[in-house]
Write a protein that holds these residues in place. Sequence first.
Motif, PDB file in Angstrom:
ATOM      1  N   VAL A  97      -1.916   2.267   2.827  1.00  0.00           N
ATOM      2  CA  VAL A  97      -0.861   1.840   1.908  1.00  0.00           C
ATOM      3  C   VAL A  97       0.469   2.478   2.291  1.00  0.00           C
ATOM      4  CG1 VAL A  97      -0.104   1.796  -0.505  1.00  0.00           C
ATOM      5  CG2 VAL A  97      -2.522   1.438   0.050  1.00  0.00           C
ATOM      6  N   ALA A  98       0.434   3.713   2.787  1.00  0.00           N
ATOM      7  CA  ALA A  98       1.663   4.453   3.106  1.00  0.00           C
ATOM      8  C   ALA A  98       2.224   4.136   4.480  1.00  0.00           C
ATOM      9  CB  ALA A  98       1.385   5.953   3.010  1.00  0.00           C
ATOM     10  N   TYR A  99       1.493   3.370   5.291  1.00  0.00           N
ATOM     11  CA  TYR A  99       1.892   3.186   6.687  1.00  0.00           C
ATOM     12  C   TYR A  99       3.318   2.640   6.815  1.00  0.00           C
ATOM     13  CZ  TYR A  99       2.059   1.433  11.450  1.00  0.00           C
ATOM     14  OH  TYR A  99       2.448   1.180  12.735  1.00  0.00           O
ATOM     15  N   GLY A 100       3.651   1.617   6.046  1.00  0.00           N
ATOM     16  CA  GLY A 100       4.972   1.013   6.152  1.00  0.00           C
ATOM     17  C   GLY A 100       6.091   1.978   5.799  1.00  0.00           C
ATOM     18  N   LEU A 101       5.853   2.800   4.774  1.00  0.00           N
ATOM     19  CA  LEU A 101       6.864   3.788   4.389  1.00  0.00           C
ATOM     20  C   LEU A 101       7.047   4.835   5.488  1.00  0.00           C
ATOM     21  CD1 LEU A 101       6.099   4.420   0.605  1.00  0.00           C
ATOM     22  CD2 LEU A 101       7.947   3.048   1.601  1.00  0.00           C
ATOM     23  N   ARG A 102       5.938   5.273   6.067  1.00  0.00           N
ATOM     24  CA  ARG A 102       6.045   6.276   7.145  1.00  0.00           C
ATOM     25  C   ARG A 102       6.799   5.669   8.330  1.00  0.00           C
ATOM     26  NH1 ARG A 102       3.041  10.744   6.042  1.00  0.00           N
ATOM     27  NH2 ARG A 102       1.059  10.551   4.916  1.00  0.00           N
ATOM     28  N   ALA A 103       6.504   4.398   8.653  1.00  0.00           N
ATOM     29  CA  ALA A 103       7.180   3.748   9.785  1.00  0.00           C
ATOM     30  C   ALA A 103       8.682   3.648   9.538  1.00  0.00           C
ATOM     31  CB  ALA A 103       6.585   2.361  10.023  1.00  0.00           C
ATOM     32  N   ARG A 104       9.057   3.562   8.284  1.00  0.00           N
ATOM     33  CA  ARG A 104      10.481   3.492   7.935  1.00  0.00           C
ATOM     34  C   ARG A 104      11.081   4.875   7.651  1.00  0.00           C
ATOM     35  NH1 ARG A 104      10.966  -1.847   3.993  1.00  0.00           N
ATOM     36  NH2 ARG A 104       9.877  -3.290   5.385  1.00  0.00           N
ATOM     37  N   ARG A 105      10.260   5.893   7.826  1.00  0.00           N
ATOM     38  CA  ARG A 105      10.682   7.277   7.575  1.00  0.00           C
ATOM     39  C   ARG A 105      11.153   7.458   6.130  1.00  0.00           C
ATOM     40  NH1 ARG A 105      13.962   8.584  13.255  1.00  0.00           N
ATOM     41  NH2 ARG A 105      12.213   8.045  14.635  1.00  0.00           N
ATOM     42  N   GLU A 106      10.353   6.866   5.239  1.00  0.00           N
ATOM     43  CA  GLU A 106      10.613   6.993   3.802  1.00  0.00           C
ATOM     44  C   GLU A 106       9.395   7.636   3.149  1.00  0.00           C
ATOM     45  OE1 GLU A 106      11.559   3.192   2.160  1.00  0.00           O
ATOM     46  OE2 GLU A 106      12.964   2.677   3.752  1.00  0.00           O
ATOM     47  N   SER A 107       9.072   8.848   3.552  1.00  0.00           N
ATOM     48  CA  SER A 107       7.826   9.478   3.113  1.00  0.00           C
ATOM     49  C   SER A 107       7.986  10.385   1.897  1.00  0.00           C
ATOM     50  CB  SER A 107       7.204  10.266   4.270  1.00  0.00           C
ATOM     51  OG  SER A 107       8.148  11.195   4.797  1.00  0.00           O
ATOM     52  N   GLY A 108       9.136  10.365   1.274  1.00  0.00           N
ATOM     53  CA  GLY A 108       9.327  11.189   0.091  1.00  0.00           C
ATOM     54  C   GLY A 108       8.481  10.709  -1.075  1.00  0.00           C
ATOM     55  N   ASP A 109       7.856  11.681  -1.794  1.00  0.00           N
ATOM     56  CA  ASP A 109       7.039  11.381  -2.978  1.00  0.00           C
ATOM     57  C   ASP A 109       5.960  10.342  -2.656  1.00  0.00           C
ATOM     58  OD1 ASP A 109       6.319  11.815  -5.561  1.00  0.00           O
ATOM     59  OD2 ASP A 109       7.875  10.576  -6.456  1.00  0.00           O
ATOM     60  N   LEU A 110       5.324  10.530  -1.503  1.00  0.00           N
ATOM     61  CA  LEU A 110       4.438   9.511  -0.949  1.00  0.00           C
ATOM     62  C   LEU A 110       3.219   9.241  -1.837  1.00  0.00           C
ATOM     63  CD1 LEU A 110       4.492   7.785   1.616  1.00  0.00           C
ATOM     64  CD2 LEU A 110       2.919   9.415   2.640  1.00  0.00           C
ATOM     65  N   LEU A 135     -14.681  -0.203   1.712  1.00  0.00           N
ATOM     66  CA  LEU A 135     -14.067  -1.239   0.886  1.00  0.00           C
ATOM     67  C   LEU A 135     -14.818  -2.566   0.965  1.00  0.00           C
ATOM     68  CD1 LEU A 135     -10.300  -0.644   1.789  1.00  0.00           C
ATOM     69  CD2 LEU A 135     -11.671   0.462   0.016  1.00  0.00           C
ATOM     70  N   SER A 136     -14.948  -3.210  -0.188  1.00  0.00           N
ATOM     71  CA  SER A 136     -15.451  -4.584  -0.213  1.00  0.00           C
ATOM     72  C   SER A 136     -14.336  -5.523   0.247  1.00  0.00           C
ATOM     73  CB  SER A 136     -15.888  -4.957  -1.635  1.00  0.00           C
ATOM     74  OG  SER A 136     -14.748  -5.020  -2.493  1.00  0.00           O
ATOM     75  N   GLY A 137     -14.665  -6.806   0.410  1.00  0.00           N
ATOM     76  CA  GLY A 137     -13.647  -7.760   0.835  1.00  0.00           C
ATOM     77  C   GLY A 137     -12.496  -7.851  -0.142  1.00  0.00           C
ATOM     78  N   GLY A 138     -12.823  -7.903  -1.439  1.00  0.00           N
ATOM     79  CA  GLY A 138     -11.784  -7.974  -2.452  1.00  0.00           C
ATOM     80  C   GLY A 138     -10.944  -6.718  -2.504  1.00  0.00           C
ATOM     81  N   GLU A 139     -11.590  -5.561  -2.365  1.00  0.00           N
ATOM     82  CA  GLU A 139     -10.849  -4.291  -2.374  1.00  0.00           C
ATOM     83  C   GLU A 139      -9.930  -4.182  -1.166  1.00  0.00           C
ATOM     84  OE1 GLU A 139     -14.228  -1.605  -4.739  1.00  0.00           O
ATOM     85  OE2 GLU A 139     -14.174  -1.677  -2.541  1.00  0.00           O
ATOM     86  N   ALA A 140     -10.412  -4.614  -0.001  1.00  0.00           N
ATOM     87  CA  ALA A 140      -9.588  -4.558   1.207  1.00  0.00           C
ATOM     88  C   ALA A 140      -8.345  -5.436   1.053  1.00  0.00           C
ATOM     89  CB  ALA A 140     -10.410  -5.001   2.417  1.00  0.00           C
ATOM     90  N   GLN A 141      -8.514  -6.608   0.453  1.00  0.00           N
ATOM     91  CA  GLN A 141      -7.372  -7.500   0.256  1.00  0.00           C
ATOM     92  C   GLN A 141      -6.368  -6.881  -0.723  1.00  0.00           C
ATOM     93  OE1 GLN A 141      -6.637  -9.882   2.054  1.00  0.00           O
ATOM     94  NE2 GLN A 141      -6.117 -11.803   1.056  1.00  0.00           N
ATOM     95  N   ARG A 142      -6.868  -6.221  -1.742  1.00  0.00           N
ATOM     96  CA  ARG A 142      -5.973  -5.592  -2.720  1.00  0.00           C
ATOM     97  C   ARG A 142      -5.246  -4.395  -2.117  1.00  0.00           C
ATOM     98  NH1 ARG A 142     -10.407  -5.466  -7.404  1.00  0.00           N
ATOM     99  NH2 ARG A 142      -8.940  -4.206  -8.591  1.00  0.00           N
ATOM    100  N   VAL A 143      -5.944  -3.637  -1.271  1.00  0.00           N
ATOM    101  CA  VAL A 143      -5.299  -2.518  -0.580  1.00  0.00           C
ATOM    102  C   VAL A 143      -4.206  -3.047   0.353  1.00  0.00           C
ATOM    103  CG1 VAL A 143      -5.656  -0.730   1.197  1.00  0.00           C
ATOM    104  CG2 VAL A 143      -7.218  -0.894  -0.761  1.00  0.00           C
ATOM    105  N   ALA A 144      -4.511  -4.119   1.070  1.00  0.00           N
ATOM    106  CA  ALA A 144      -3.515  -4.708   1.975  1.00  0.00           C
ATOM    107  C   ALA A 144      -2.299  -5.209   1.197  1.00  0.00           C
ATOM    108  CB  ALA A 144      -4.156  -5.848   2.767  1.00  0.00           C
ATOM    109  N   LEU A 145      -2.527  -5.770   0.013  1.00  0.00           N
ATOM    110  CA  LEU A 145      -1.399  -6.214  -0.812  1.00  0.00           C
ATOM    111  C   LEU A 145      -0.599  -5.016  -1.307  1.00  0.00           C
ATOM    112  CD1 LEU A 145       0.220  -8.375  -2.257  1.00  0.00           C
ATOM    113  CD2 LEU A 145      -1.488  -8.359  -4.100  1.00  0.00           C
ATOM    114  N   ALA A 146      -1.282  -3.940  -1.708  1.00  0.00           N
ATOM    115  CA  ALA A 146      -0.577  -2.728  -2.144  1.00  0.00           C
ATOM    116  C   ALA A 146       0.307  -2.175  -1.032  1.00  0.00           C
ATOM    117  CB  ALA A 146      -1.584  -1.681  -2.597  1.00  0.00           C
TER     118      ALA A 146
END
Length: 340
Positions: A97-110, A135-146
């Motif tokens: 979930v945090a990958y995009g923020l880290r890639a943008r160097r926005e890791s504050g209050d992660l 993760l189940s299929g539904g959980e993986a999709q929800r994590v990806a959306l998060a």
Amino acid sequence: MNTLFRLENVVVRYAGTEVLRAEALDIPEHSVFGLAGHNGSGKSTLLRLLALLERPASGRLLVDGADSAGRERELRRRVTLLDQEPYLLRRSVLENVAYGLRARRESGDLERRVAEALEWVGLAPGFARRSWRELSGGEAQRVALAARLILRPRALLLDEPTANLDAESVTRINQAALRAREEWGTTLVLVSHDMAWLAEMADSVLHLHHGRVTGYGRMNILRGPWLAEPEGSRLDLGSDARLRAPAAPATDAPAAVEPGDITLLPPDDAGAGRFDSLLPAMVEELSRDRDGLLALCRAGELRLFTRLPDCERVFLPGMPVLLGFTRQAVRFLDVPRTAD
């Protein structure tokens, strides 16, 4: 309402083969825009174009009124795509979930931001410690959306987001996407084969066929086999009912009928003989769109949308009805329209 995406004379080709052509297409800001069509119709290509992952071979994609060419890297920070089978990193839920923020160097209050994104998709904060393997299929999709919601995108593009998911996951994904629109003004573009789901979620639905726009709204799509007859063709529904059409270009050619071209009649209507096709049906549900009331009716294996007539008679779910329409109301999608 402002236009977020505009396509002008866009053509996309793969290995020299044209897979998408859109002369003029606008997607309004803050809208929920649906894309429908069969496999290979161009839906996913259009989605990748809007995500700035494809470039048109010709024509222009405008974002906020400006040509996207040369601005792709900047625009990708505002537009995010969730594929039907999203790729997860072989790490914890938190790191995914945090990958995009880290890639943008926005890791504050992660950790707080990850917990908030998980809450949006109905997963408890402690879920962040889980491994991707659990993760189940539904959980993986929800994590990806998060992982996409944590970026607060300007546009969220979802490709078959609820396919093969359990009911709870579908509900959570629906709620999270609509909440993003409500709270942040996020524009949603949804691809699905589930017309009932699209009709419920989207402000408008665009239909594609072989890479071309065929119409908007709750269009009824019919498929063969079409049987030849003296005045055209007919769809054999396996009973006494016959759905008559112009001559089919192929036995398996897809066709469309606009809801407004189907007349809803009581079973004892004396004027039913004026129609080429007359199908006994049952009203399943009623709904409303920007053009008025619609009835979804089941006629054997077919489920067809029709406009409710402007009359005193009331049609309610569970009522038997007749669906009447002319042969010319059926439009084969492989046959170009003629000018009026």
